[in-house]
Design a protein around this motif. Structure first.
Motif, PDB file in Angstrom:
ATOM      1  N   GLU A  65      -4.548  20.339 -37.459  1.00 56.39           N
ATOM      2  CA  GLU A  65      -3.999  19.064 -36.995  1.00 56.39           C
ATOM      3  C   GLU A  65      -5.070  18.234 -36.289  1.00 56.39           C
ATOM      4  O   GLU A  65      -5.165  17.017 -36.502  1.00 56.39           O
ATOM      5  CB  GLU A  65      -2.809  19.308 -36.064  1.00 56.39           C
ATOM      6  CG  GLU A  65      -2.094  18.008 -35.701  1.00 56.39           C
ATOM      7  CD  GLU A  65      -0.852  18.254 -34.872  1.00 56.39           C
ATOM      8  OE1 GLU A  65      -0.920  19.063 -33.932  1.00 56.39           O
ATOM      9  OE2 GLU A  65       0.191  17.634 -35.171  1.00 56.39           O
ATOM     10  N   LEU A  66      -5.888  18.893 -35.450  1.00 55.64           N
ATOM     11  CA  LEU A  66      -6.964  18.165 -34.760  1.00 55.64           C
ATOM     12  C   LEU A  66      -7.927  17.552 -35.777  1.00 55.64           C
ATOM     13  O   LEU A  66      -8.364  16.409 -35.621  1.00 55.64           O
ATOM     14  CB  LEU A  66      -7.706  19.099 -33.800  1.00 55.64           C
ATOM     15  CG  LEU A  66      -6.957  19.449 -32.504  1.00 55.64           C
ATOM     16  CD1 LEU A  66      -7.643  20.602 -31.782  1.00 55.64           C
ATOM     17  CD2 LEU A  66      -6.845  18.230 -31.585  1.00 55.64           C
ATOM     18  N   GLY A  90       6.903  16.037 -25.735  1.00 57.47           N
ATOM     19  CA  GLY A  90       6.585  17.435 -25.442  1.00 57.47           C
ATOM     20  C   GLY A  90       5.177  17.880 -25.773  1.00 57.47           C
ATOM     21  O   GLY A  90       4.972  19.010 -26.217  1.00 57.47           O
ATOM     22  N   GLY A  91       4.211  17.024 -25.551  1.00 58.32           N
ATOM     23  CA  GLY A  91       2.849  17.331 -25.985  1.00 58.32           C
ATOM     24  C   GLY A  91       2.149  18.419 -25.185  1.00 58.32           C
ATOM     25  O   GLY A  91       1.325  19.144 -25.717  1.00 58.32           O
ATOM     26  N   PRO A 163       3.344  15.816 -32.104  1.00 60.09           N
ATOM     27  CA  PRO A 163       2.391  16.681 -32.798  1.00 60.09           C
ATOM     28  C   PRO A 163       2.778  18.169 -32.701  1.00 60.09           C
ATOM     29  O   PRO A 163       3.792  18.513 -32.089  1.00 60.09           O
ATOM     30  CB  PRO A 163       1.098  16.420 -32.019  1.00 60.09           C
ATOM     31  CG  PRO A 163       1.556  16.143 -30.622  1.00 60.09           C
ATOM     32  CD  PRO A 163       2.888  15.440 -30.764  1.00 60.09           C
ATOM     33  N   GLY A 164       1.961  19.021 -33.305  1.00 60.92           N
ATOM     34  CA  GLY A 164       2.047  20.469 -33.081  1.00 60.92           C
ATOM     35  C   GLY A 164       3.052  21.201 -33.937  1.00 60.92           C
ATOM     36  O   GLY A 164       3.210  22.404 -33.808  1.00 60.92           O
ATOM     37  N   ILE A 194       4.199  12.379 -36.907  1.00 61.47           N
ATOM     38  CA  ILE A 194       4.728  13.726 -36.649  1.00 61.47           C
ATOM     39  C   ILE A 194       3.879  14.776 -37.363  1.00 61.47           C
ATOM     40  O   ILE A 194       3.605  14.654 -38.561  1.00 61.47           O
ATOM     41  CB  ILE A 194       6.190  13.840 -37.147  1.00 61.47           C
ATOM     42  CG1 ILE A 194       7.030  12.698 -36.575  1.00 61.47           C
ATOM     43  CG2 ILE A 194       6.789  15.198 -36.771  1.00 61.47           C
ATOM     44  CD1 ILE A 194       8.505  12.812 -36.863  1.00 61.47           C
ATOM     45  N   GLY A 195       3.466  15.799 -36.623  1.00 64.71           N
ATOM     46  CA  GLY A 195       2.730  16.926 -37.200  1.00 64.71           C
ATOM     47  C   GLY A 195       3.699  17.974 -37.709  1.00 64.71           C
ATOM     48  O   GLY A 195       4.607  18.386 -36.980  1.00 64.71           O
ATOM     49  N   VAL A 196       3.521  18.380 -38.955  1.00 65.68           N
ATOM     50  CA  VAL A 196       4.457  19.316 -39.589  1.00 65.68           C
ATOM     51  C   VAL A 196       3.687  20.409 -40.340  1.00 65.68           C
ATOM     52  O   VAL A 196       2.860  20.103 -41.210  1.00 65.68           O
ATOM     53  CB  VAL A 196       5.374  18.554 -40.596  1.00 65.68           C
ATOM     54  CG1 VAL A 196       6.377  19.507 -41.237  1.00 65.68           C
ATOM     55  CG2 VAL A 196       6.110  17.396 -39.909  1.00 65.68           C
TER      56      VAL A 196
END
Ligand code: AVJ
Length: 326
Positions: A65-66, A90-91, A163-164, A194-196
């Motif tokens: 993701e990064l 909620g990061g 994210p995440g 959104i990270g998925v």
């Protein structure tokens, strides 16, 4: 000390939040199939363990993701309306948001929403130091409850950031509900990043949640240690084992804590019995395909714009199409 003398002692009031924690633990452990909510993984010890997980060679999601954010931040930022507010759900830390903020110079305000108050304030102070023109307005709270936004940004267009692959912790129906409600909070025409995590070869998933060093096992078992610490329970951590398995039908990793023997555990005056081999289900981590996540988003008031992927992980850009307002 006799038990009568013990009960005569005035116990200090439990810290705020303990009641909800105790209630969730008792209801989860007295259910037919024992379970505990994954949000309780993240006390101070659990947050340190999760941080270690993100640096494990087997745990690819954070690194992927990064890298995706780093590579595609300019393309992501080009979708931001000028003078907007970035709302993060909620990061934990602003590490990922900083990549977006670096590419989107016109962002006026950053609003991270997280339950871990101390951490949030500390992180906000560092961010204010590094980006003095940015209004950093953290909200301490449960992001799943979608608290009200600060009045100062009432008239500012918003970009959501989740994210995440934390969205993978929700049941798909709950993920859809979250997307709908986040849409009401973010407003008409807003953007959502959104990270998925993606469906992939089961061996890769299995390794990511069964690391050789056993950090994920410690992270999982810390939930019992936390119940001992905060609720005075007497879990014997040596009598429970970490288990993580991929269920291909449901496209999800399931984490469990397996009781290695028949045993009884005392919690808040209750005695919880375990059969040998009985498990406590502690987490689901759903995996999506690009298409299955886009379909979920579409059904929840969002239209998919772009998905950036490296084949293992994905970051989705969505535009709010639903026109209902709060
Ligand atoms: C933070 C929920 C995305 O599901 O991969 C990591 C948590 N659990 N290892 C995930 C987790 C076990 C993580 N999320």
């Amino acid at each position: 000390m006799t038990s009568a003398a013990k009960t005569a002692l005035r116990l200090p009031a439990p810290p705020a939040g303990t009641d909800a924690f105790a209630a969730d633990v008792i209801s989860g452990l007295t259910a037919k199939r024992k379970r505990l909510p994954p949000k309780y993984f993240y006390d101070a010890a659990g947050s340190v363990l999760f941080e270690r997980i993100t640096r494990l060679p087997e745990y690819y999601p954070t690194r992927c993701e990064l890298a995706l954010l780093g590579q595609h931040a300019p393309a992501m930022a080009s979708l931001f309306p000028p003078a907007c507010a970035l709302i993060e759900f909620g990061g934990g830390s602003s590490r990922k948001a900083r990549i977006l903020l670096g590419a989107a110079a016109t962002v006026e305000a950053y609003v991270p929403i997280d339950i871990s108050g101390d951490f949030l304030q500390q992180d906000a102070a560092l961010l204010r130091r590094d980006l003095p023109r940015l209004a950093v307005q953290p909200i301490v709270g449960d992001f799943t409850r979608l608290p009200d936004l600060p009045p100062a940004i009432a008239a500012v267009p918003r970009v959501g950031f989740f994210p995440g692959s934390t969205i993978g912790n929700f049941e798909p129906d709950d993920a859809a509900e979250f997307l709908r409600r986040a849409g009401l909070l973010l407003g008409a025409g807003s953007l959502f990043l959104i990270g998925v995590d993606l469906v992939k070869a089961p061996e890769i998933l299995h390794r990511a949640y069964n690391d050789a060093e056993g950090v994920t096992a410690k992270f999982n078992l810390n939930l019992l240690a936390r119940i001992n610490r905060e609720l005075g329970a007497d879990f014997d951590l040596a009598a429970f084992e970490h288990q993580a398995l991929y269920d291909g039908e449901c496209s999800r990793i399931e984490m469990h804590l397996v009781s290695t023997k028949r045993q009884k555990v005392g919690i808040c005056g209750e005695r919880i019995e375990f059969r040998a081999g009985e498990t406590i289900h502690t987490e689901n981590s759903y995996k999506y395909s690009i298409e299955s996540f886009q379909a979920l988003a579409q059904a929840s008031g969002w239209s998919p714009l772009t998905a950036w992927t490296d084949g293992l992980f994905s970051v989705h850009a969505l535009r709010r199409t639903a026109t209902d307002e709060r």
